[in-house]
Design a protein around this motif. Structure first.
Motif: not given
Length: 80
Positions: A25-30, A32-41, A43-48
Motif C-alpha cells: 500500500h506504499g513503496l517502502t519496506d513498511r 508491504c501487505n506481507a513480508c517475503a522473509k521476516l518482519n522487524d517491528s 519493517r520487512c527485512v531479509s535478516v534480523c
C-alpha cells in the motif's frame, strides 16, 4: 502490473519494495501487505539485526544491543 514486479505492484504501475511478498500500500519496506522473509517491528527485512556491529574507525567488532533473534517469521528482542 509489469512482469518485472513479479505480481507485487503498487497502483498497478510501480513495483513494491523487494522485501514485500504479496503487494503493498506504499513503496517502502513498511508498506508491504506481507513480508517475503521476516518482519522487524513493522519493517520487512531479509535478516534480523545482528548482535555485532563493526566499527570502521577502530577496525573492531563490538556487541550491538539492537540485535534480534529470528523466530518463525519475526525478529524478536528476547530469545524465544
Amino acid at each position: 502490473c509489469s512482469d518485472r514486479c513479479n505480481g507485487r505492484c503498487y497502483h498497478n504501475s510501480v513495483c513494491c519494495h523487494d522485501e514485500c511478498a504479496a503487494g503493498c500500500h506504499g513503496l517502502t519496506d513498511r508498506d508491504c501487505n506481507a513480508c517475503a522473509k521476516l518482519n522487524d517491528s513493522g519493517r520487512c527485512v531479509s535478516v534480523c539485526p545482528s548482535f555485532q556491529a563493526y566499527n570502521a574507525t577502530a577496525f573492531m567488532w563490538y556487541p550491538d544491543p539492537k540485535g534480534k533473534f529470528a523466530h518463525e517469521r519475526n525478529c524478536v528482542a528476547e530469545c524465544p
